[in-house]
Write an enzyme that holds these catalytic residues in place. Structure first.
Site, mmCIF file in Angstrom:
data_model
loop_
_atom_site.group_PDB
_atom_site.id
_atom_site.type_symbol
_atom_site.label_atom_id
_atom_site.label_comp_id
_atom_site.label_asym_id
_atom_site.label_seq_id
_atom_site.Cartn_x
_atom_site.Cartn_y
_atom_site.Cartn_z
ATOM 1 N N ASN A 81 43.177 35.877 41.537
ATOM 2 C CA ASN A 81 42.205 35.628 40.458
ATOM 3 C C ASN A 81 42.658 34.468 39.576
ATOM 4 O O ASN A 81 41.848 33.615 39.205
ATOM 5 C CB ASN A 81 42.000 36.889 39.616
ATOM 6 C CG ASN A 81 41.019 37.845 40.263
ATOM 7 O OD1 ASN A 81 39.820 37.601 40.265
ATOM 8 N ND2 ASN A 81 41.533 38.913 40.841
ATOM 9 N N HIS A 127 38.991 44.833 35.949
ATOM 10 C CA HIS A 127 39.430 46.086 36.561
ATOM 11 C C HIS A 127 38.655 46.282 37.867
ATOM 12 O O HIS A 127 37.439 46.090 37.900
ATOM 13 C CB HIS A 127 39.163 47.267 35.608
ATOM 14 C CG HIS A 127 39.723 48.547 36.143
ATOM 15 N ND1 HIS A 127 41.066 48.852 36.064
ATOM 16 C CD2 HIS A 127 39.131 49.577 36.807
ATOM 17 C CE1 HIS A 127 41.274 50.026 36.657
ATOM 18 N NE2 HIS A 127 40.123 50.481 37.108
HETATM 19 C C1 GRF Z 1 42.640 42.634 40.727
HETATM 20 O O1 GRF Z 1 42.069 43.432 41.712
HETATM 21 C C2 GRF Z 1 42.260 43.119 39.355
HETATM 22 O O2 GRF Z 1 41.082 43.839 39.340
HETATM 23 C C3 GRF Z 1 43.399 43.983 38.954
HETATM 24 O O3 GRF Z 1 44.525 43.414 39.553
HETATM 25 C C4 GRF Z 1 44.153 42.715 40.722
HETATM 26 C C5 GRF Z 1 44.806 41.379 40.683
HETATM 27 O O4 GRF Z 1 44.600 40.710 41.887
HETATM 28 N N1 GRF Z 1 43.465 44.103 37.515
HETATM 29 P P1 GRF Z 1 45.137 39.241 42.072
HETATM 30 O O5 GRF Z 1 46.605 39.263 41.720
HETATM 31 O O6 GRF Z 1 44.376 38.347 41.159
HETATM 32 O O7 GRF Z 1 44.892 38.924 43.504
#
Ligand code: GRF
Length: 186
Positions: free
Chosen positions: A12, A102
């Site tokens: 993300n 989330h």
């Molecule tokens: C995501 O699925 C988010 O919803 C949660 O942690 C995860 C992080 O994923 N809070 P990434 O590290 O961005 O791939």
């Protein structure tokens, strides 16, 4: 000029960084992690973004991070895969200016201990026919701040927790950068 930071471990933060790379008004100014070897830090360095590695003691017993945020003119904080509870001093300093994503449709499957694959395993076990993502403001309780945005996706009987996780990541990548942009453009 608006700035924001992402504190997370992976995909993300990468999507958000790419999304704002050529934005004139919104910059990812700092990437924060509580793990010195988190891959997100390599991503940050590759994009010329300053990084900050925090430890539990300083984060909870001092307010030093506020000074650092100030130095970088941070005015918006994005949590993306950050699992520590945010201390009160930080929640207050960024009230309405700190969001988290989330991987479920809150208030379902939220709270302490509900993260990562545990969420998708619980969704599967409960026989849910849909799940999704929730982007919410951050307060002093895990996953309880006001909801900004939700998007859902079906859970088919044949889906495994791993499939669900993949679908959730797709939703996050599609929506999270745009929701942040909308919040910062208001
Ligand atoms: C995501 O699925 C988010 O919803 C949660 O942690 C995860 C992080 O994923 N809070 P990434 O590290 O961005 O791939």
């Amino acid at each position: 000029m608006k700035h924001h930071i992402a504190t997370g471990t992976g995909s993300n933060a990468k999507k958000i960084t790419e999304h704002f790379k050529h934005n004139q008004n919104i910059n990812v100014s700092l990437i924060v992690s509580n793990k010195a070897d988190a891959p997100v830090l390599d991503m940050a360095r590759a994009n010329g973004i300053p990084v900050l590695v925090i430890n539990r003691q300083d984060f909870y017993q001092t307010e030093d991070i506020l000074k650092i945020f100030n130095k970088y003119s941070i005015d918006f904080v994005v949590l993306a895969g950050f699992l520590w509870l945010v201390p009160t001093y930080l929640v207050r300093a960024f009230e309405g200016r700190m969001v988290n994503v989330h991987p479920a449709l809150l208030p379902k499957y939220g709270g302490k201990g509900m993260y990562g694959m545990r969420v998708h395993e619980a969704v599967k076990k409960a026989g849910e026919t849909e799940t999704g993502i929730t982007i919410h403001f951050v307060n002093e309780h895990y996953d309880e701040g006001d909801v900004v945005f939700q998007a859902s996706c079906p859970v088919r009987p044949e889906d495994t927790p791993e499939n669900i996780a993949q679908n959730i990541h797709k939703l996050e990548h599609r929506h999270f950068p745009e929701v942040i942009e909308r919040l910062l453009s208001n």
